[in-house]
Write a protein that holds these residues in place. Sequence first.
Motif, short mmCIF file in Angstrom:
data_model
loop_
_atom_site.label_atom_id
_atom_site.label_comp_id
_atom_site.label_asym_id
_atom_site.label_seq_id
_atom_site.Cartn_x
_atom_site.Cartn_y
_atom_site.Cartn_z
N VAL A 1 0.81 -1.22 0.00
CA VAL A 1 0.00 0.00 0.00
C VAL A 1 0.84 1.27 0.00
O VAL A 1 0.50 2.25 -0.67
CB VAL A 1 -1.02 0.00 1.17
N SER A 2 1.95 1.28 0.71
CA SER A 2 2.73 2.51 0.80
C SER A 2 3.55 2.80 -0.46
O SER A 2 4.09 3.89 -0.61
CB SER A 2 3.65 2.48 2.02
N GLN A 3 3.62 1.82 -1.36
CA GLN A 3 4.34 2.01 -2.62
C GLN A 3 3.41 2.08 -3.82
O GLN A 3 3.85 2.31 -4.94
CB GLN A 3 5.34 0.86 -2.82
N PHE B 1 -0.68 9.80 0.39
CA PHE B 1 0.64 9.88 1.02
C PHE B 1 0.71 11.16 1.85
O PHE B 1 0.38 12.24 1.38
CB PHE B 1 1.75 9.87 -0.03
N GLY B 2 1.12 11.02 3.09
CA GLY B 2 1.20 12.16 3.99
C GLY B 2 -0.08 12.40 4.78
O GLY B 2 -0.08 13.15 5.75
N ASN B 3 -1.18 11.76 4.41
CA ASN B 3 -2.43 11.86 5.14
C ASN B 3 -2.26 11.11 6.47
O ASN B 3 -1.82 9.96 6.48
CB ASN B 3 -3.55 11.25 4.29
N ALA B 4 -2.64 11.74 7.58
CA ALA B 4 -2.42 11.15 8.91
C ALA B 4 -3.13 9.80 9.06
O ALA B 4 -2.55 8.85 9.60
CB ALA B 4 -2.87 12.11 9.99
N ALA B 5 -4.36 9.69 8.58
CA ALA B 5 -5.09 8.42 8.71
C ALA B 5 -4.43 7.33 7.87
O ALA B 5 -4.33 6.18 8.30
CB ALA B 5 -6.55 8.62 8.28
N PHE B 6 -3.98 7.68 6.69
CA PHE B 6 -3.28 6.72 5.83
C PHE B 6 -1.99 6.26 6.51
O PHE B 6 -1.69 5.07 6.54
CB PHE B 6 -2.98 7.35 4.47
N GLU B 7 -1.23 7.20 7.05
CA GLU B 7 0.03 6.86 7.71
C GLU B 7 -0.21 5.96 8.92
O GLU B 7 0.61 5.08 9.21
CB GLU B 7 0.80 8.12 8.09
N ARG B 8 -1.32 6.16 9.65
CA ARG B 8 -1.66 5.26 10.77
C ARG B 8 -1.91 3.84 10.28
O ARG B 8 -1.47 2.87 10.89
CB ARG B 8 -2.87 5.79 11.53
N LEU B 9 -2.62 3.71 9.15
CA LEU B 9 -2.86 2.38 8.59
C LEU B 9 -1.55 1.72 8.17
O LEU B 9 -1.34 0.53 8.41
CB LEU B 9 -3.80 2.47 7.38
#
Length: 135
Positions: free
Chosen positions: A107-109, A117-125
């Motif tokens: 997901v991160s790639q 990318f850079g969204n706080a909720a996305f980064e938590r996931l």
Amino acid sequence: SPHRYLRLSYFNHANYPAYIAEFKKESQLLHDASSMAQADAASKGYAEGGEHGLLETLLAEQIKLSDQGKLSPFALAETEAKLGNVDESLQYLTKCVSLHDENMVSVSQNQAFTRLFGNAAFERLVAIIGVLPNN
């Protein structure tokens, strides 16, 4: 498969005619009716409305297939993200985490999620699943 790799690459680079062609080839080789339904929806949507039409028509087909248990919510998350629907994409990704969906390892790639990318909720996931963030 090479067709899946090419299909995803073409999707991420918005080369939709090539994406549709590879999607159909992959679906035929796998004898996968659900995949072919998505490819046909993408083709119809692209012919009628370009990129936005493709994504909207594809999403409608993906929702139907997901409701039938024939498609991972990860695919819906990708399409929602490409449409710019961040909240909806995050909802599907959250569902993927709870289902331990194997697609989450990339997901991160995944370039479909560039808007996240850079969204706080996305980064938590990303942190929950323990993969390295996109740099």
